[in-house]
Motif scaffolding. Structure first.
Motif, PDB file in Angstrom:
ATOM      1  N   ARG A   1       0.482  -1.432  -0.074  1.00 27.83           N
ATOM      2  CA  ARG A   1      -0.078  -0.063   0.153  1.00 27.83           C
ATOM      3  C   ARG A   1       0.576   1.058   0.160  1.00 27.83           C
ATOM      4  N   VAL A   2       1.576   1.482   0.813  1.00 29.97           N
ATOM      5  CA  VAL A   2       2.612   2.349   1.242  1.00 29.97           C
ATOM      6  C   VAL A   2       3.689   2.872  -0.548  1.00 29.97           C
ATOM      7  N   LEU A   3       4.225   1.968  -1.114  1.00 32.72           N
ATOM      8  CA  LEU A   3       4.955   1.794  -1.952  1.00 32.72           C
ATOM      9  C   LEU A   3       3.570   2.835  -2.802  1.00 32.72           C
ATOM     10  N   LEU A   4       2.941   1.761  -3.247  1.00 32.31           N
ATOM     11  CA  LEU A   4       1.877   2.182  -4.313  1.00 32.31           C
ATOM     12  C   LEU A   4       1.501   3.539  -4.156  1.00 32.31           C
ATOM     13  N   LEU A   5       0.976   4.054  -3.143  1.00 32.88           N
ATOM     14  CA  LEU A   5       0.694   5.498  -2.339  1.00 32.88           C
ATOM     15  C   LEU A   5       1.904   6.718  -3.009  1.00 32.88           C
ATOM     16  N   GLU A   6       3.011   5.817  -2.438  1.00 37.66           N
ATOM     17  CA  GLU A   6       4.027   6.507  -2.910  1.00 37.66           C
ATOM     18  C   GLU A   6       4.507   7.014  -4.290  1.00 37.66           C
ATOM     19  N   ALA A   7       4.482   5.892  -5.605  1.00 37.77           N
ATOM     20  CA  ALA A   7       4.392   5.933  -6.627  1.00 37.77           C
ATOM     21  C   ALA A   7       3.706   7.126  -7.399  1.00 37.77           C
TER      22      ALA A   7
END
Length: 328
Positions: free
Chosen positions: A310-316
């Motif tokens: 989740r965090v990596l997806l939102l960061e991207a």
């Protein structure tokens, strides 16, 4: 008793008033407009021993058993856990029910919701029952995204479209459902719910207006370089991922619309109008189209219950969003 919604009056007359019922119906349309309630209302009418016109009487043995959740000729199939798939073993149990003789000597009625939650094996297992249901069996399939269904599922059902109610009717109903909200707040909630009144009530209960305010404030800080993509991604942990992708997809569409029309009234809700206008003026259509394609692809993964970080997806997502106001 199932809820009765005013925008379903014509649909109800059309479905319940049939002289002879099909073996399978597919009720499809946007989430949050009462399709499940319509299916339950029809289910009760089909099982009732002495219906009063088109409605179930509510007092016969069949109606009382249905109300108690113990009707032997009624079967409800849904995911075992919220937002999970309907598994093939669940469908096999349903198939075993369908081939049995009705214990009360009348119809058997099956309700499946949401039918698109079936995985491919489960969907294939259901096909035989849809094609040749045993005895006087009626299957009611409820779908919020019928485009995700196998063509073979759709073709074996009488398809009943359930459209969104008009804005005026929805707002009139919401005035009773959400009496503590102002008229403007109800308009905002209905807009955030894409016109679905029941979804608007659900969003209000989830605190969506507060969540939206936090996201809008975060996006503004991101563009002003006051907060990093990583910080924002971590701070939005309590906000549903699908909701976030819906908002960013909507915002990218509004940017494109403004770039094409220069119509400020088409920039959506007031909270993001200035931001979207600024981005539309500072970026190219190509960059917006690229990020929109990416958002739609990731949104499909979220809908498909993919195992995502989740965090990596939102960061991207946020890194790409922050790069929009660059060289044209």
């Amino acid at each position: 008793m199932a809820e009765v919604y005013p925008w379903q009056d014509d649909l109800w007359q059309q479905m319940a008033g049939r002289a002879q019922h099909a073996h399978a119906y597919l009720l499809h349309g946007p989430a949050g407009i009462g399709k499940r309630a319509l299916a339950e209302r029809l289910m009760a009418s089909l099982l009732c021993k002495q219906p009063a016109g088109l409605e179930a009487c509510g007092t016969c043995k069949s109606c009382l058993l249905l109300a108690a959740g113990s009707h032997p000729d009624n079967y409800i199939l849904e995911p075992e856990e919220a937002d999970k798939a309907i598994k093939v073993d669940q469908v096999r149990e349903l198939v075993s029910f369908v081939v049995q003789t009705a214990q009360l000597g009348g119809r058997k009625v099956v309700l499946v919701e949401p039918v698109e939650a079936m995985n491919i094996n489960a969907a294939n297992a259901l096909l035989k029952s849809l094609e040749e249901p045993s005895g006087d069996t009626v299957l009611l399939l409820v779908s919020h995204q019928s485009s995700r269904l196998l063509p073979t599922i759709r073709s074996r059902c009488v398809q009943q479209a359930c459209p969104l109610p008009g804005e005026a009717l929805s707002l009139h109903w919401l005035a009773t459902a959400l009496p503590d909200c102002s008229a403007q707040e109800r308009v905002e909630l209905l807009t955030l719910a894409a016109g679905s009144p029941l979804a608007a009530v659900k969003l209000q209960a989830q605190g969506v207006r507060e969540q939206r305010a936090a996201v809008v404030e975060g996006v503004k800080k991101l563009l002003k370089h006051q907060q990093s993509a990583t910080q924002l991604a971590e701070s939005w942990n309590a906000i549903p991922l699908l909701l976030l992708f819906d908002w960013f997809c909507d915002w990218s569409s509004l940017i494109l619309r403004y770039q094409l029309t220069q119509d400020e009234s088409g920039l959506g809700l007031e909270d993001m109008r200035k931001v979207l206008q600024y981005l539309a003026q500072k970026t190219t259509q190509e960059k917006v189209l690229n990020i929109q394609d990416w958002i739609l692809a990731q949104r499909q993964k979220v809908l498909g219950k993919a195992n995502l970080n989740r965090v990596l997806l939102l960061e991207a997502l946020l890194v790409q969003w922050a790069s929009l106001p660059g060289q044209r």
